[in-house]
Write an enzyme that holds these catalytic residues in place. Structure first.
Site: not given
Lengths: 309, 94
Positions: A69, A72
């Site tokens: 992701h 992050e």
């Protein structure tokens, strides 16, 4: 002339800078570190893995990835610190030396390079891949809903505009497929570890269903030991449990696939913090986060070393 | 680079399944452009959501009208993003 000693591990870097540093590490610690390309992203960026190995042949190995992701950021940054730690401590730290004398470690520090680049150039809050979705103007697939484990089930969206869109089919994302192919081709991966943020959780399967895995007791014990190691440094507390019991049902996740594929020691970390900054963790916390995370990872790695299956 | 001026991140605490259902309904309202950082799951866990400035009032009214408790985690996302950018630039200059 650059070297890993001039790379600032306490700040956030562009993809180009991270990729340059992978070369520096492979060059500086050539005896144990090599860079492997396992594929290309949707936008044709290379997917680079650092291999830490002291031996020949297909040794038992540990897989570790970060940044699937893209927003992050502390995960990609921590992965880089961890890479330097492993490389520089081999031969000095008995624990790391023993680990690498028995196992190989494969580290993919930026699992979603298109998304990561996009967070630097266009939208800091981007989470998904950057693939085009047929029949929709919305871009990207959630690469942690795209694995072939309960694909399309609860906790994933069929709406291409959703941040948790599972994609048209399992492994549709080349970033996911490249890892799957690598793991399958290797054939001797003993542990699958993945770094996410945030929430301070250490999770094991399952997410696509709420029944406990066959190795629930063992995974829970290992997880708690790792959480204790993490807490020992700065007092950071982690909650341990299955994905379903600690957060919510989420199908198509990577550690569910790896566990069902036969990799018993499958864990997902959700790093700092618990919400004060969320995805925007200040750079001053990168190194403390990486340090404590490494202690947790090391606990798991030592267990894997001592408990082959 | 997209800016997030006036975006807030709210931490929402639900008390029961009924309130969770309301949040899940909120998730389906595309025009609000909500970005759930932590999705609604169980009443035991908080829900964090980034809300664009243009949707703030509507969301807060929705929560208050259903008696759902919330607090502001991040007052203005762009302030934190600007700080992050400054840190990166300063580090590059060093």
């Amino acid at each position: 002339e650059r070297s890993s000693s001039t790379f600032n591990y306490g700040t956030y870097h562009s993809l180009a800078s991270i990729y340059q540093e992978l070369d520096n590490l492979a060059s500086e610690y050539g005896n144990i570190v090599s860079k492997i390309q396992i594929g290309e992203s949707y936008e044709k960026r290379p997917l680079y893995v650092l291999k830490f190995s002291t031996g020949r042949g297909n040794r038992p190995a540990i897989w570790l990835d970060a940044g699937i992701h893209s927003r992050e950021w502390v995960t990609q940054a921590s992965a880089m610190w961890i890479a330097k730690k492993i490389a520089s401590d081999y031969g000095n730290d008995p624990s790391i030396t023993s680990l690498l004398n028995n196992l190989d470690i494969f580290l993919l520090p930026v699992a979603n390079p298109d998304g990561y680049e996009f967070t630097h150039t266009t939208n800091r809050m981007w989470r998904k891949t950057r693939s085009k979705n047929s029949g929709s103007l919305c871009i990207g697939v959630d690469p942690n809903r795209n694995w072939d484990a309960g694909f399309g089930g609860p906790g994933a969206s069929s709406n291409p505009c959703s941040d948790s869109y599972h994609g048209p089919r399992a492994n549709s994302e080349v970033e996911v497929k490249s890892v799957v192919d690598f793991i399958k081709n290797h054939g001797n991966i003993q542990a699958f570890l993945t770094l996410h943020s945030y929430s301070q959780l250490l999770m094991y399967p399952y997410g696509y269903k709420c029944t406990p895995p066959a190795d629930n007791a063992e995974l829970n014990t290992i997880g708690k030991a790792a959480a204790n190691s993490i807490r020992s440094l700065y007092g950071t507390t982690y909650t341990v449990g299955s994905i379903c019991s600690t957060i919510y049902q989420a199908s198509g996740g990577s550690i569910d696939w790896s566990y069902d594929y036969g990799i018993k020691y499958s864990f997902a970390f959700e790093l700092r913090d618990t919400g004060r900054y969320g995805f925007l963790l200040p750079a001053a916390q990168i190194i403390p986060t990486a340090e404590e995370t490494w202690l947790g990872l090391k606990t798991i790695m030592e267990y894997v070393r001592d408990n082959p299956y | 680079l997209e800016t997030f001026v006036g975006h807030q991140v709210l931490r929402i605490k639900t008390r029961n399944e009924e309130q969770l259902k309301k949040l899940r309904f909120l998730e389906t309202l595309d025009h609000l452009e909500l970005d759930f950082w932590l999705n609604p799951s169980t009443p035991a866990l908080p829900v964090d959501v980034r809300i664009p400035a243009h949707s703030l009032q509507a969301v807060k009214i929705f929560l208050e009208s259903h008696g759902i408790e919330y607090s502001i985690l991040i007052e203005d996302l762009q302030v934190i993003l600007d700080r992050e950018k400054q840190d990166i630039v300063a580090s590059q200059q060093m």
